[in-house]
Enzyme design. Sequence first.
Site, short mmCIF file in Angstrom:
data_model
loop_
_atom_site.label_atom_id
_atom_site.label_comp_id
_atom_site.label_asym_id
_atom_site.label_seq_id
_atom_site.Cartn_x
_atom_site.Cartn_y
_atom_site.Cartn_z
N GLU A 1 5.09 -101.92 -46.37
CA GLU A 1 4.37 -101.91 -47.65
C GLU A 1 4.71 -103.15 -48.47
OE1 GLU A 1 3.92 -99.26 -51.75
OE2 GLU A 1 4.85 -98.37 -49.99
N ARG B 1 10.79 -91.09 -58.03
CA ARG B 1 10.28 -89.97 -57.24
C ARG B 1 11.42 -89.05 -56.81
NH1 ARG B 1 5.57 -88.27 -54.36
NH2 ARG B 1 4.39 -89.95 -55.35
N GLU C 1 3.64 -87.69 -45.74
CA GLU C 1 5.04 -87.63 -46.14
C GLU C 1 5.60 -86.22 -46.35
OE1 GLU C 1 5.96 -91.31 -48.94
OE2 GLU C 1 3.98 -90.48 -49.38
#
Length: 1529
Positions: free
Chosen positions: A816, A894, A1284
Amino acid sequence: MVKEITQQVIPPTIDYLLFYVNGKQVIEHNAEPDWTLLWYLRNKLNLTGSKLGCGEGGCGACTVLISQCINRHTGHLEHRTVNACLAPLCSVDGCHIITVEGLGSVAKSNLHPAQSRLAEMYGSQCGFCTPGIVMSLYGTVTSSNHPHSSLTMLDIEEAFDGNLCRCTGYRPILDAAKTFAKDLSQLPCKDSLKSSKPTTTTLDKCLSFVKKIDKEPHQIEFPDELRQHIAQSIFIKGSLIEWYRPVTLNELLQLRSTYPGSASKLIFGNTEVQIETKFKRLKYPRFISITHIEELQQLKRTPTSLVLGAGVTLTRLHEKLTEWNDQKLDGGICQALTDQLKYFASTQIRNVASLGGNIVNASPISDVNPVLQAANALLELHRAEANSIRLVPLRDFFLSYRRVAMTDDEVLVNIHIPLPSASLSSPSNRTFLRSYKQARRRDDDIGIVSSGLQVELEPIESTDKQQWRIVCAHFSFGGMGPTTILAKNTQQELIGQLWTKSTIDKACELAVKEMPLNDMTPGGQPEYRRTLVQSFLFKFYVYVCSELNKESVDSKELSIAHPYHRPVSHGQQIIPERPTSQKVVGTSLPHRSAYLQTTGEAKYIDDMPSLAHTLHAALVLATQPNARIKNIDLGAASKVPGFVSFVNHQDVPGDNMTGDVVHDEEVFVSSITPCVGAVIGIVLCETERAAHAAAHLVQIEYELLTPTIYTIDDAIQHQSYIGEERCLNQGDIEKALAEAENILEDTIVIGGQEHFYLETNCCMVIPSNDDKEITLYSSTQNPSKTQELTALALGCDVSHVQCHVKRMGGGFGGKESRSIAPCVALAVAAVKVGRPVRMNIERDVDMSITGQRHPFKIHYKVGFTNQGEFTALDIRLWSNAGCSFDLSMAVLERAMLHVDNTYRFQNVRVRGRLCKTHLPSNTAFRGFGGPQGLFGCETIVDHIATHLKLDPLVIRRLNMYREGDITHFKQPLERWNIPRLMDELLISSDFNQRQKSIEEYNKLHTYRKRGITILPTKFGIAFTAKFLNQAGALVHIYKDGSVLVSHGGTEMGQGLHTKMISVAAEALSCDVDRVRISETATDKVPNTSPTAASASSDLNGMAIRIACEEIRERLNKVAANYNTNLSWEDLIKKAYFSRISLSAQGFYATPEPLGADFANNEVHFNYFTQGAAVSEVELDTLTGDWHILRADILMDVGTSLNPQIDIGQIEGAFVQGYGLFTMEELIWGDQTQHKWTKPGALFTRGPGTYKIPSFNDVPLDMRVELLSDAPNPLAIYSSKAIGEPPLFLGASVFFALKNACMAYREQQGYTGYFPLNSPATVERLRMACTDEFTERACVQNHEQFQAKVKIKPFIPKSNKMVRQLTVHLCQISNNIFSHSTIWYDDETFCNGAPSMLVYQWTSNSSLSLFHMDNNIGFQLDKSKSIVLSVTYAEERQLSKDGTGVIVYISTITDNDEVVVNMAIAYIQALIKQAHIKYLMVFVENTKKRLVDPVTPIITGSTEMGTFTPLQKNDDEHIKANEINMCCLF
């Protein structure tokens, strides 16, 4: 270098190679001896189906089949799968090589069943590993070792031990492979699974191919010319290296005499030499291949010995030993060797590696040498001089590390193993030999410790029962020193002893003393290795007793007498019926590239042909962390033939600063290196080989700077952070904790994880000099960010840069952001020279520089009721970000958002910090911080359950969120399916009954324990950065009716393109075969978000649907003009001739509420994907080895877009998840935990040292079900994201293993909670299974041993001074407060103080440790109490004439006179008796700090003694007069 002798050698017969590839003859006159077969196939023959995955034979992506006629008279053929990345091209003379292209082709419509079945049964996702897996399967099916008529499922499962897959979770691959087996009846059928739901099983899938099996799979014909091939001597003179292949022993001896020692290198399979030349960069002037020496190939058994040729492959050796195996005749020699060979490396390695090569290599961690040494093997060494032959005992062969007792011109020809039946001192004596090995992973891994244990026993007369006495013993170990070593002292001491448990206990004590290890031992793990030595000895004892039928052995111990025999695995899937309103979406459309992947025709970046004048690049990397570059010397590098240029920061035309979120990194380091592996420059050469050679020759001079920070604890100590602390609050945490009925506090650590995508980072840059355009081909999840940062570095508009992504060989978040920097650097290089440039980063470099999953340290303080209801949670998270910002803050956020998992904490405070260290920047990884936060939460559940002596399921049920509850970040829970998921899974998994069965099993088995756990999970779907929740799409329909879709998502194996094709076909109402996606490109769809956060199907699917519905609306208007139903093709033609646009752009933005606002404690995801899993495991408590007996997963995916692809994602994530939590351990050199390896450098940088789950680790019974009737109106076609969310369910394996440990610990007398850090490696599991063996190996704190990652208290300095001060304080306290009561409090945790250890004061005793509590409490009367703990002590200059000590004493109590008086009393007592000249004491609590000024202290000393353990009694309190001292540890 040995001086070469000028003696003439008989001229070789030929100087060329003749072989066949896929049925075509190849004659190579210009071979280079250092060419590998893989390089030749890919670069000379353009057969790019075989992939370069690791370059060390550890992943299997390069697997090919080599066939050879080994007997011209009988025509017998030998088929061997090999690693083409290791095999020298020169070794294949006279062979037929079959690559994946030779089996079949999509273009030719002639797929081999191995290819088609793997594709049709969803066994290929990213596809990079697929060609190698196809070839392993083909090799198994065609091998002469497994005639098709008898091929079993076990044969098939074992054939994949040299292949890795990071995507699928292995189950679908194994299902496809088992269609070739003949014993399918052994698989369970539907009836036995007791499910009324639509279920498919492994058996169902295999039976669907039964008719196809009856017909023999076609094989590639072996060329007739090779059947008559006569091997001749070969001499090939390469540009740097010479290659000799003698065909007689005499010729070999003459060559070795001419080129002795380092003047030549003997090679057989090249499995070790290739590693030496590639990674250790050793250079050899010539190779002598010994594969065709007949005398080295013999295998024979005589009445007195086994004779094993040194040139016998390990595969052949295993077959012959299996045939010979006879315990009565050989005393266990054959069985011991076959046990080791079963897990020796991989099938591909065993097919080419030789026994002699393994011996002479002299590896201190050899699996085979300990067995041979214990069996007293003799080595037959030959030399040319006077035909000299000598026999050397293997026990005398290993002199020191990698040094052996051979002369420079000797050759090992045979290994002689004497049969014990011929040497027994008495016919009534018995001899036994067994082998043992423990590695990080069973398949294809080097042992941490291996052993060969042999004993000869003689019977002795006894009045009551048969007894046996030790005549001789031979205990050999690998992994316990610089060589394979015999425990000689231990052996000698045992002679004449009775064969009893007490004798083995003595042997354990002696062996541990005889083989000392320390923290500097290469490879580390000293305590674990010492424990394994004892475990193996005890297993051997039980085995021998079982063979002797010794009654004294408890039946509960017999399970360890023999190795665990793993059954064949199988699986089942339950998929709900798809909605009748959907025609395409909801069907299990096979992966659109699956057939291309199984045939090797799918192209990845490194498979693309080079343009004319293309240069090859290699990175020049920093070798020191936090160091100033003083000088760069290109002298040696510039002399490499083909060298073109060196590129560094001075060549960047634009901005040298870069970064995904914050521009805090440099494209090329300009001055100070932030970490080992930072990019300093790029070398450009005409060839790839030249580029790598030149890069290694660049010399860099550094000035080392301080401090160097590697770990979270280092960062905390030095206050090295990135950004500000993040915080989330709900309720009144201080009040809730003060009022809590119970409080627990602890710290846990979760390590990082390597992505291990099979395709490493790869890119190609093509500059266009006429219009200044740059075209990038990159393996990236983030083409737009790659485009933008490239433009920034080049100083040009973004519109001048195009980025193209066809497919990736895996990503998992690792591509990413960290894929961008190498691509940007390559673009700078391409612009500088004005030529195309390409680069494929090698595996070890990729792992070392691109970052991993973030390690976390989590400290929690939780309040709860006596029933287990959560009332308060105060939790802090520290994340090791590495050297730059990257995506670390979003990862940390997160994690903070997932610390609740599926439970309601009434009052919450979550704080998080990013630690800046001198390591490569850590980055996104599947789960993106979620797994770390979820792991912390479930650890808290486990802690509370253990404290309250309740089943964790009770705690989970009691605290589970309900529909409409509000999370700690203020998001209401809607469509909350967790309670339903748990209810249904408990029933379908038969959890309660299995739990009872496990309890019974554990009662009946002492050293094998089982555990079972059920875990729920929720995962928020959306980018927390609101702006990223958008997507675009472009849809073209051509006049023939074909549809081309472009969107912003990238395909990395997750099936995104396949799902998007389904969405387009559904929306357009056309046949799905008319729709295709070519690639992802920034010139088609601009400003794309990264393919991440599991949101790509949601975002891009909606954008495609919007575009397609717009076109469909136009088409409907055209169709309305005609009375008949038009075919799709006719409709498109009508629309075209009606001048209707057949193209549309779609754009979608996820609607509000959405995004994160941490300042206001508010975050809103689009929705939550939910799931639950049950895992059952079996653990070998003596070694830490384990198996997953069964895994049940129930997942809420809404209405699935593609059920089989979703199941593939669930299974792949689950396996990757339990890899994270149990197996995958990153080892970075540092100053404390891993001092034995280079500080700041990654030790685990390839499949040889870093172990991901393999085929052998798949659950034996894998059951996956998709929740029915759970539509999700917030996403495309009511689906849910799936990439995920299932990963954390792999933690169910971790907690099941912890339960198994708990069962063993309780059996050993250790009750109560114990911390277990992640990953729960075999080392940590074994050391958590506390017993007599761990106590000997780990003298201190063995009952809570935390391998490598040791939890430190919040004390900046060493504990030594704290310990001394606390000893003084506690000793004094008994004099001052003679009527006080001292009690232990397991749960109170005073301001981060470490655990307390309690001792009884005696004289003339030895020091040993006994864990009691966390603090010292003093009860002055019934109404007043105080808890004190020394939390910080530091020596400091406190006066002009001397140093003193500054001390912090923490208290937990109300702030009143009692605190003050107690503090003063302690200070006064310390002044009088402590050996301290100056003192400053701070007494702390939450409200007030008292400071006593610097006070002179009378110099004196306190006599110190020794301690013995004070046994913990059953009383709640321990009287003061029973305790004389306490000590902090």
